[in-house]
Design a protein around this motif. Structure first.
Motif, PDB file in Angstrom:
ATOM      1  N   LEU A 153       0.821  -1.211   0.000  1.00  0.00           N
ATOM      2  CA  LEU A 153       0.000   0.000   0.000  1.00  0.00           C
ATOM      3  C   LEU A 153       0.858   1.267   0.000  1.00  0.00           C
ATOM      4  N   ALA A 154       1.830   1.335   0.907  1.00  0.00           N
ATOM      5  CA  ALA A 154       2.590   2.575   1.085  1.00  0.00           C
ATOM      6  C   ALA A 154       3.978   2.544   0.448  1.00  0.00           C
ATOM      7  N   GLY A 155       4.495   1.370   0.140  1.00  0.00           N
ATOM      8  CA  GLY A 155       5.783   1.267  -0.526  1.00  0.00           C
ATOM      9  C   GLY A 155       6.968   1.695   0.300  1.00  0.00           C
ATOM     10  N   ASN A 156       6.892   1.525   1.636  1.00  0.00           N
ATOM     11  CA  ASN A 156       7.997   1.948   2.495  1.00  0.00           C
ATOM     12  C   ASN A 156       9.058   0.866   2.718  1.00  0.00           C
ATOM     13  N   ASP A 157       8.836  -0.308   2.157  1.00  0.00           N
ATOM     14  CA  ASP A 157       9.827  -1.380   2.164  1.00  0.00           C
ATOM     15  C   ASP A 157      10.262  -1.788   3.570  1.00  0.00           C
ATOM     16  N   PHE A 158       9.291  -1.905   4.473  1.00  0.00           N
ATOM     17  CA  PHE A 158       9.603  -2.392   5.810  1.00  0.00           C
ATOM     18  C   PHE A 158       9.852  -3.896   5.819  1.00  0.00           C
ATOM     19  N   LYS A 159       9.289  -4.590   4.832  1.00  0.00           N
ATOM     20  CA  LYS A 159       9.495  -6.031   4.662  1.00  0.00           C
ATOM     21  C   LYS A 159       9.008  -6.861   5.853  1.00  0.00           C
ATOM     22  N   VAL A 160       7.917  -6.435   6.472  1.00  0.00           N
ATOM     23  CA  VAL A 160       7.372  -7.210   7.594  1.00  0.00           C
ATOM     24  C   VAL A 160       5.938  -7.667   7.324  1.00  0.00           C
ATOM     25  N   THR A 161       5.418  -7.392   6.131  1.00  0.00           N
ATOM     26  CA  THR A 161       4.033  -7.801   5.827  1.00  0.00           C
ATOM     27  C   THR A 161       3.943  -8.589   4.522  1.00  0.00           C
ATOM     28  N   PRO A 162       4.814  -9.558   4.263  1.00  0.00           N
ATOM     29  CA  PRO A 162       4.748 -10.284   2.985  1.00  0.00           C
ATOM     30  C   PRO A 162       3.417 -11.003   2.769  1.00  0.00           C
ATOM     31  N   THR A 163       2.829 -11.539   3.829  1.00  0.00           N
ATOM     32  CA  THR A 163       1.550 -12.243   3.688  1.00  0.00           C
ATOM     33  C   THR A 163       0.430 -11.279   3.334  1.00  0.00           C
ATOM     34  N   LEU A 164       0.321 -10.194   4.087  1.00  0.00           N
ATOM     35  CA  LEU A 164      -0.721  -9.206   3.808  1.00  0.00           C
ATOM     36  C   LEU A 164      -0.516  -8.574   2.438  1.00  0.00           C
ATOM     37  N   ASP A 165       0.749  -8.364   2.047  1.00  0.00           N
ATOM     38  CA  ASP A 165       1.036  -7.813   0.716  1.00  0.00           C
ATOM     39  C   ASP A 165       0.549  -8.766  -0.373  1.00  0.00           C
ATOM     40  N   LYS A 166       0.770 -10.057  -0.162  1.00  0.00           N
ATOM     41  CA  LYS A 166       0.337 -11.060  -1.145  1.00  0.00           C
ATOM     42  C   LYS A 166      -1.187 -11.124  -1.218  1.00  0.00           C
ATOM     43  N   LEU A 167      -1.835 -11.087  -0.066  1.00  0.00           N
ATOM     44  CA  LEU A 167      -3.300 -11.095  -0.038  1.00  0.00           C
ATOM     45  C   LEU A 167      -3.863  -9.844  -0.717  1.00  0.00           C
ATOM     46  N   ALA A 191      -5.422   3.481  13.438  1.00  0.00           N
ATOM     47  CA  ALA A 191      -4.027   3.680  13.036  1.00  0.00           C
ATOM     48  C   ALA A 191      -3.129   3.647  14.270  1.00  0.00           C
ATOM     49  N   ASN A 192      -1.852   3.402  14.046  1.00  0.00           N
ATOM     50  CA  ASN A 192      -0.883   3.386  15.142  1.00  0.00           C
ATOM     51  C   ASN A 192      -0.456   4.815  15.441  1.00  0.00           C
ATOM     52  N   GLN A 193      -0.936   5.354  16.555  1.00  0.00           N
ATOM     53  CA  GLN A 193      -0.613   6.724  16.935  1.00  0.00           C
ATOM     54  C   GLN A 193       0.388   6.785  18.087  1.00  0.00           C
ATOM     55  N   THR A 194       0.959   5.625  18.426  1.00  0.00           N
ATOM     56  CA  THR A 194       1.901   5.606  19.540  1.00  0.00           C
ATOM     57  C   THR A 194       3.113   6.478  19.241  1.00  0.00           C
ATOM     58  N   LYS A 195       3.476   7.327  20.201  1.00  0.00           N
ATOM     59  CA  LYS A 195       4.697   8.121  20.060  1.00  0.00           C
ATOM     60  C   LYS A 195       5.870   7.199  20.372  1.00  0.00           C
ATOM     61  N   ILE A 196       6.618   6.832  19.334  1.00  0.00           N
ATOM     62  CA  ILE A 196       7.673   5.845  19.512  1.00  0.00           C
ATOM     63  C   ILE A 196       9.017   6.394  19.068  1.00  0.00           C
ATOM     64  N   SER A 197      10.060   5.895  19.711  1.00  0.00           N
ATOM     65  CA  SER A 197      11.408   6.368  19.408  1.00  0.00           C
ATOM     66  C   SER A 197      11.899   5.790  18.094  1.00  0.00           C
ATOM     67  N   ASN A 198      12.968   6.368  17.565  1.00  0.00           N
ATOM     68  CA  ASN A 198      13.636   6.007  16.301  1.00  0.00           C
ATOM     69  C   ASN A 198      12.644   5.703  15.172  1.00  0.00           C
ATOM     70  N   GLU A 199      11.596   6.549  15.063  1.00  0.00           N
ATOM     71  CA  GLU A 199      10.620   6.358  13.995  1.00  0.00           C
ATOM     72  C   GLU A 199      11.304   6.558  12.645  1.00  0.00           C
ATOM     73  N   LYS A 200      11.064   5.642  11.736  1.00  0.00           N
ATOM     74  CA  LYS A 200      11.758   5.653  10.457  1.00  0.00           C
ATOM     75  C   LYS A 200      11.123   6.654   9.496  1.00  0.00           C
ATOM     76  N   LYS A 201      11.939   7.164   8.582  1.00  0.00           N
ATOM     77  CA  LYS A 201      11.422   8.061   7.559  1.00  0.00           C
ATOM     78  C   LYS A 201      10.591   7.251   6.569  1.00  0.00           C
ATOM     79  N   ILE A 202       9.481   7.842   6.172  1.00  0.00           N
ATOM     80  CA  ILE A 202       8.599   7.145   5.242  1.00  0.00           C
ATOM     81  C   ILE A 202       8.298   8.038   4.060  1.00  0.00           C
TER      82      ILE A 202
END
Length: 636
Positions: free
Chosen positions: A291-305, A499-510
Motif C-alpha cells: 500500500l505505502a511502498g515503504n519497504d519495511f518487509k514485515v508484511t509479505p503475507t498481507l502484501d500477497k493477499l 491507526a498506530n498513533q503511539t509516540k515511539i522512538s527512532n521512527e523511520k522516515k517514510i
C-alpha cells in the motif's frame, strides 16, 4: 512569605495556580513542538491566551468554594490551622488535576488529542494500564507523584504564612458578594450563552489550536456529553434529506419515512458466503508495503493477499480507539460525540447489529479476541451485536513457539490457531470476527525468530517485529484455511481497529503521501479468490462501509442503518469517510478533508468540495437527531 491581608493571600494563590497551569502548557507545547508547527507565532499566542481562559474556568470551578470559606467574614477564618488545612485541600485538588494533565500529555503522544471519555472504558484493563505505566512511563509517574506533593506543600506554606491585617469589617459581606460574582463568571468562562466548553477553546480554526488551549481534565469533565455538545448546526429535516442524497444507491433503498436513513437491499439473490473478519491491532497503512511502498518487509503475507484480493488504498478507521473500531464494524455507526459508548447506553438507540442480522439469515456467529474476554468490553459488545459464540485469552491454549508472556492475553498465533480449530466445527454459513493484540504497545517480542530489527518495546523496531510475527501467523492461518472445505465459499476481510498513533522512538522516515486523514488511514483487504476478482481501489471508504458491503455481497434482505455504502456499488456518486477524533468530528473525500469542533469548521486540507464541507454538519445533525428521537432503526 507574608501577606497584607486574607484577600492578597487568596489572590496570590489563584495567580500561582494559573501560572502553574501555564507552565504545564508550555511543557506540552515543547513536548509536541512539531505537531504545533502549523500555528504561526500570533496563532500560538492566541492559543495560549485561550488556554488561560480554560485554566481559569477549571481553577475557579474546583477551588472557588475554598476561597469563599477562606474569606468568610468571621474571626475564626484567620486561624492558621484553619487556613493551612484549606491550603492543603487546595493543593491536593490542584495537584490532582495537574497529575491528571501530565498523564494526558503522555496520552497525547498516542492519538494526537486529549483524553475524553477513555477512563470510563478501562474496566477490566487496569492491569494493562499499569503495565504500560511501568514499561513506558515509570520515571514520569514517579516525577509526577513528587511534583504532586511539592504542589500540596507549596499551598500549605502559602496559607501557613502570616497575615498582617486580620481585622474583619462589616463591609466584607459586600466583598463576599463580589467574590461570588467573580467566581460565577470565572466558572462559566463567559458572560453570555452556555458555559465555556471545548468548542470555545479554538482561538483559530485549526485542530492544533484547540489542542494547545485545552487540557485533558477540562475535556474529561466539561466536554463530550450530550448536554455539552450542540448537534443542531443544520435543521434535522434538511440534514436528513442531504444525508439521504449522499447515500443514494441503486443497490439499497430507503424503506420507512419514520426511520428515514433505514435501508434494505434491493437484490433478492442470496449468497451464503462465509465471512471471516480479522481486525489487526494498530495497523496503519504506512506499514503495508503493497500500500505505502515503504519497504519495511514485515508484511509479505498481507502484501500477497492485497495483490490477490481487493486492496482499498483510501480506507479509514472511524475513530482512534479499539472500542470505536469494534463499534463501527459491529453496528456501522460512528461513535457520536457526546453519546454513551456501546455497552454503556448507545445500545438503547437500537443500532443495526452485524451478528444479529447474520443470525436472522441462518448464519452461525463467532467473535473472539487475543486479549482477556472482558478487555475493551469486547465480550459485552459481541453479545450485544448478536454473536452467539465468544472467546478470549482465557479460552486459548499455548500451541506455538512463542517465548515469554504477552502483555495482552494470548499471543496472536495461538489465537489464530484457536480460530482455525473453531472454524473446523462451526456450522456453515458463518460470520466470524477476530481481534488481535500482539502489535499493541508495549511491543513485547514473541521470539527472536520474528525479529527483523533490533528489538525494543518502546521503539518502532519493536512494533515492526511484532507486526512481522502477526503477518507470519496470518500466513499459517490462511494456509490452514485453504485446506478446509469451506475456503472456496469464504470472504476474508482484513483491516485494523485504528491507526498506530503511539509516540515511539527512532521512527523511520517514510514516503510522503497525499492522505487527507493520516491519523485514521488503515488498510482494508478483501480476499476471496473464488468469489471476487483482484483489484486495487482508491475510493474513499471506512469501517462504516463494511456492514453495507457484507449485506450487498450476501444478498441479505434485513433493514439496516449506517452512514456508508457497499464497496461493490458503482452507482454511489459521493464517497467519503466520517470520523470522530475525541470531541470533534472530521470528513474526508477524494480531494481533501475538514474538521468540525461543534462551533466552526476547522483545519481544512486540500480542495474538499463545498457540498462535503456541509455534509459533515448534515451527518452530525441527522445522526444525533435520529438517535435521540429513537428514529435510527425500527425495532423488530
Amino acid at each position: 512569605m507574608q501577606f497584607k491581608n486574607r484577600y492578597t493571600q487568596v489572590i496570590s494563590a489563584v495567580i500561582f495556580s494559573i501560572l502553574l497551569f501555564t507552565t504545564i502548557r508550555l511543557f506540552f507545547y515543547f513536548s509536541y513542538f512539531d505537531y504545533f508547527s502549523d500555528l504561526t507565532f500570533l496563532e500560538t499566542l492566541k492559543s495560549f491566551f485561550m488556554g488561560v481562559r480554560v485554566d481559569i474556568a477549571l481553577i475557579f470551578t474546583f477551588t472557588s468554594i475554598i476561597w469563599l470559606i477562606l474569606l468568610l467574614p468571621f474571626k475564626f477564618t484567620t486561624n492558621k490551622i484553619y487556613r493551612r488545612s484549606l491550603g492543603v485541600l487546595w493543593g491536593a485538588i490542584l495537584g490532582g488535576i495537574i497529575f491528571f494533565n501530565i498523564g494526558d500529555i503522555l496520552y497525547f503522544g498516542f492519538v494526537n488529542r486529549h483524553l475524553n471519555n477513555e477512563l470510563s472504558l478501562i474496566g477490566n484493563d487496569i492491569g494493562i494500564l499499569v503495565d504500560m505505566v511501568v514499561d513506558f512511563y515509570l520515571i514520569q509517574t514517579i516525577l509526577g507523584t513528587i511534583f504532586y506533593f511539592v504542589i500540596v506543600y507549596f499551598f500549605y506554606r502559602v496559607f501557613n504564612s502570616n497575615i498582617h491585617n486580620k481585622i474583619i469589617r462589616q463591609r466584607e459581606w459586600a466583598n463576599m458578594l463580589l467574590v461570588i460574582i467573580i467566581a460565577f463568571v470565572g466558572i462559566r468562562g463567559k458572560l453570555d450563552g452556555i458555559s465555556f466548553g471545548t468548542s470555545d477553546a479554538f482561538a483559530v480554526n485549526k485542530v492544533s489550536s484547540g489542542n494547545l488551549a485545552l487540557n485533558g481534565f477540562f475535556c474529561y469533565y466539561r466536554g463530550g456529553t450530550i448536554q455539552c455538545t450542540d448537534h443542531s448546526a443544520i435543521k434535522p429535516e434538511e440534514a436528513i434529506q442531504k444525508v439521504q442524497e449522499n447515500l443514494h444507491s441503486e443497490k439499497f433503498e430507503f424503506i420507512d419515512n419514520n426511520f428515514p436513513l433505514m435501508r434494505k437491499n434491493k437484490d433478492v439473490v442470496k449468497n451464503n458466503y462465509n465471512i471471516v473478519i480479522i481486525m489487526i491491532e494498530s495497523l496503519s497503512s504506512r506499514y503495508l508495503d503493497e500500500l505505502a511502498g515503504n519497504d519495511f518487509k514485515v508484511t509479505p503475507t498481507l502484501d500477497k493477499l492485497a495483490k490477490e484480493g481487493q486492496l482499498y488504498t483510501n480506507f479509514y478507521a472511524n475513530g482512534q480507539r479499539s472500542q470505536e473500531g469494534i463499534t463501527t464494524i459491529y453496528t456501522g455507526l460512528t461513535q457520536p460525540v457526546g453519546f454513551e459508548n456501546l455497552g454503556e447506553g448507545l445500545e438503547l438507540y437500537n443500532p443495526s447489529y452485524l451478528g444479529d442480522i447474520a443470525h436472522k439469515n441462518g448464519y452461525s456467529t463467532l467473535a473472539m479476541q487475543s486479549s482477556d474476554r472482558g478487555s475493551f468490553r469486547v465480550d459485552k459488545l459481541s453479545a450485544l451485536a448478536g454473536f452467539r459464540e465468544y472467546y478470549g485469552a482465557e479460552d486459548i491454549e499455548r500451541t506455538g513457539e512463542e517465548t515469554g508472556q504477552p502483555n495482552y492475553g494470548a499471543w496472536d498465533g495461538n489465537s489464530l490457531r484457536f480460530l482455525s480449530s473453531k472454524l473446523k466445527t462451526i456450522k456453515e454459513p458463518f460470520v466470524s470476527f477476530c481481534f488481535t493484540a500482539s502489535t499493541h504497545s508495549p511491543f513485547y517480542s514473541p521470539g527472536k525468530q520474528w525479529e527483523k530489527y533490533p528489538h525494543d518495546v518502546k521503539s518502532e523496531n519493536g512494533f515492526l517485529n511484532t507486526l512481522n510475527y502477526v503477518d507470519t501467523q496470518i500466513k499459517e492461518f490462511m494456509e490452514a484455511s485453504k485446506k478446509e472445505p469451506w475456503f472456496d465459499n469464504t470472504i476474508f476481510i482484513f483491516t485494523a481497529d485504528h491507526a498506530n498513533q503511539t509516540k515511539i522512538s527512532n521512527e523511520k522516515k517514510i514516503k510522503s503521501t497525499n492522505t487527507n486523514l493520516p491519523e485514521f488511514h488503515i488498510p482494508l483487504i478483501i480476499y476471496a479468490p473464488k468469489i471476487i476478482e483482484p483489484k486495487r481501489s482508491d475510493i474513499v471508504s471506512s469501517h462504516s462501509d463494511i456492514i453495507p458491503t457484507i449485506i450487498d455481497l450476501l444478498g441479505w434482505q434485513n433493514p439496516f442503518t449506517t452512514i456508508g455504502n457497499s464497496l461493490f456499488d458503482n452507482s454511489v456518486k459521493n464517497r467519503f469517510a466520517f470520523v470522530k477524533m475525541g470531541s470533534i468530528v472530521g470528513l474526508s473525500d477524494a480531494d481533501g478533508s475538514i474538521y468540525y469542533n461543534f462551533k466552526n469548521l476547522i483545519s481544512k486540507k486540500g480542495s474538499i468540495t463545498k457540498e462535503n464541507e456541509q455534509l459533515i454538519l448534515n451527518i452530525d445533525s441527522a445522526q444525533a437527531h435520529l438517535l435521540k428521537n429513537s428514529k435510527w432503526m425500527k425495532k423488530d
